[in-house]
Design an enzyme around this catalytic site. Sequence first.
Site, mmCIF file in Angstrom:
data_model
loop_
_atom_site.group_PDB
_atom_site.id
_atom_site.type_symbol
_atom_site.label_atom_id
_atom_site.label_comp_id
_atom_site.label_asym_id
_atom_site.label_seq_id
_atom_site.Cartn_x
_atom_site.Cartn_y
_atom_site.Cartn_z
ATOM 1 N N ARG A 198 0.837 -1.195 0.000
ATOM 2 C CA ARG A 198 0.000 0.000 0.000
ATOM 3 C C ARG A 198 0.877 1.251 0.000
ATOM 4 O O ARG A 198 1.938 1.286 0.619
ATOM 5 C CB ARG A 198 -0.875 -0.016 1.254
ATOM 6 C CG ARG A 198 -1.907 1.108 1.365
ATOM 7 C CD ARG A 198 -2.938 1.024 0.302
ATOM 8 N NE ARG A 198 -4.146 1.792 0.656
ATOM 9 C CZ ARG A 198 -5.023 2.222 -0.239
ATOM 10 N NH1 ARG A 198 -4.839 1.992 -1.525
ATOM 11 N NH2 ARG A 198 -6.110 2.870 0.149
ATOM 12 N N THR B 19 -8.574 0.252 -10.012
ATOM 13 C CA THR B 19 -8.188 -1.000 -9.351
ATOM 14 C C THR B 19 -8.408 -2.192 -10.283
ATOM 15 O O THR B 19 -9.282 -2.187 -11.126
ATOM 16 C CB THR B 19 -9.022 -1.166 -8.065
ATOM 17 O OG1 THR B 19 -8.855 -0.001 -7.280
ATOM 18 C CG2 THR B 19 -8.611 -2.393 -7.265
ATOM 19 N N THR C 42 -3.850 -1.272 -7.696
ATOM 20 C CA THR C 42 -4.634 -0.068 -7.939
ATOM 21 C C THR C 42 -3.775 1.171 -8.085
ATOM 22 O O THR C 42 -2.652 1.230 -7.573
ATOM 23 C CB THR C 42 -5.621 0.162 -6.774
ATOM 24 O OG1 THR C 42 -6.418 1.313 -7.030
ATOM 25 C CG2 THR C 42 -4.888 0.357 -5.456
ATOM 26 N N GLU D 33 -5.978 3.882 -7.702
ATOM 27 C CA GLU D 33 -7.129 4.540 -7.074
ATOM 28 C C GLU D 33 -8.159 4.962 -8.123
ATOM 29 O O GLU D 33 -8.814 4.117 -8.689
ATOM 30 C CB GLU D 33 -6.697 5.704 -6.179
ATOM 31 C CG GLU D 33 -7.824 6.456 -5.482
ATOM 32 C CD GLU D 33 -8.801 5.565 -4.708
ATOM 33 O OE1 GLU D 33 -9.880 6.057 -4.350
ATOM 34 O OE2 GLU D 33 -8.518 4.397 -4.456
ATOM 35 N N SER E 152 -8.086 0.834 2.943
ATOM 36 C CA SER E 152 -8.458 0.329 1.629
ATOM 37 C C SER E 152 -9.645 -0.615 1.759
ATOM 38 O O SER E 152 -9.944 -1.128 2.839
ATOM 39 C CB SER E 152 -7.273 -0.428 1.014
ATOM 40 O OG SER E 152 -7.642 -1.082 -0.181
ATOM 41 N N SER E 153 -10.320 -0.832 0.632
ATOM 42 C CA SER E 153 -11.373 -1.849 0.565
ATOM 43 C C SER E 153 -10.917 -3.074 -0.219
ATOM 44 O O SER E 153 -11.695 -4.010 -0.407
ATOM 45 C CB SER E 153 -12.625 -1.270 -0.104
ATOM 46 O OG SER E 153 -13.154 -0.216 0.647
#
Length: 551
Positions: free
Chosen positions: A94, A371, A389, A391, A435-436
């Site tokens: 990340r 993503t 990703t 974003e 994040s998801s």
Amino acid sequence: MKSSRLLGVALLLLTLVRVPAVQAAPQSMVAAAHPLAVDAGLEMLRRGGTAVDAAIAVQMVLGVVEPQASGIGGGGFLLHYDGAGHAITVYDGRETAPAGASPTMFLAPDGKPLGYREAVVSGMSVGVPGVMAMLELAHREKGKLAWSELFGPAIAAARDGFPVSSRLAAWLQRIPALREEQAIRETYFNADGSPRKLGDSITNPALADTMGLIASRGARVMYEGPIAAEMIDRVRSHPRPGTLSAADLADYKPIKREPVCGPYRAWVVCGMPPPSSGGIAILQVLGLIQPFDIQRDAPNDLRAVHLIAEASRLAFADRDRYVADPAFVDVPVAGLLSPAYLAERRKLMSPDRSMGPVGPGIPPGYVERGTSHISIVDRWGNAVSFTTTIEAPFGAHMMVRGFLLNNELTDFSPRPELDGKPVANRVQPGKRPRSSMSPTFVLDRDGRLVAALGSAGGARIIGDTLQALIGLLDWDLSAQAAVDLPRVINLNGATELEEGTPIADQAAALRALGHEVQVRRHEGGLTAIRRSGDGWEGGADPRRDGAARGE
């Protein structure tokens, strides 16, 4: 005697008739968001590469052919399953906030959050990219092929050209403001300013050169030297500048974490821990719905749609309150997943009435303080579930040496406080935004891999992955059928139903139960692989340009 002669004739006929051979189930599988990326992954597997080798090749090609969704200027989360030892390794790539980031950086002078374009298309939104450092670490530990070998297909596609896909063409048409960035305009638009169309050929020699440097010298060329300096200059010279520095890039390190796992019926589901909220939210929803025996419902039945939406509502309320970077926030993971806590939250669920928007619970142990997804299994049973990703589509709309910079810092909460309390996901220097992304494995009770899956789609990643899991495990659907399911999503607000599908027919009935309902287009982005006999089957989201193929 007569019966003996008949049997002999029958046996003779059987020897003369050519019975079609039963086709063996694929022993390896690649599912990703573009056919050229799938081809690259399969090529690495044919050469004797591992799932990680294939994942790197797939990601590099996606960065060329699907620039709106992922690339070397972004980040990601990768789960690795070891086919021999059944162990799961979690790699966190990340992005991080620069040292100069501040909790109020996304607020306007009047104290209100900046508008979408002001925040996203800015130097402020760019985080330190993490995907290349993460992939290099994963390759060092789990790869077999030479690092440089994994970049060949992507470099060839960037240098020789690739046809514009329907999805890339649609995004270029949808965001004409991309033409304001010269490098983007020269790469993805015609001389007259019109966007490249479906089937047009695009080359990106600058990206080919950048990937060539990474292939020959390693991921550090992204974090030190001329490429790093150019990223810094681009971010800091933007009209809405960020604070990215040489120290921010040089100090970046990927992190290895422990997966979050929980039981669901006969299986164990494992996902990504914080700073992703995906693993916790999916396990919460599965725990909340388990006593309702949802397997007796059909996928689009009102009861199933209602219960999935209500459980998702509860999970998102907790997500927004508690989940953030664990280096900065004490996330009560065990409490959020404890059976007693879920049983208490389940009391808010009714089979015949919606609870409406709801606040978070208080889990035990809590103390106040663009993503794409890739699923791969190799011949040894090793697997990768990798969500990657930049974003928003095309990230921060800034291109450096052929690749797009992420706008990942807009995943932080723009407000540092709410009701006088600090927001867990507020901006802080060095912090990784929540994040998801939900890369997920399903194991049987003996630890053997049953499925690998995940999705693109922002906060809706969680609902997509959850629903595919329910399709695989409760309704025994194939990988492709589970990926195809019409979508129901609830982010603790309106219940969203996918337009143009049978599930949209439940809108009136859900409103009668008290749901606010939105029928809307759904982007999707799932890929999935599940065990099929002694091999594997795959599925890729028909809402995108993806493919799933095995050998």
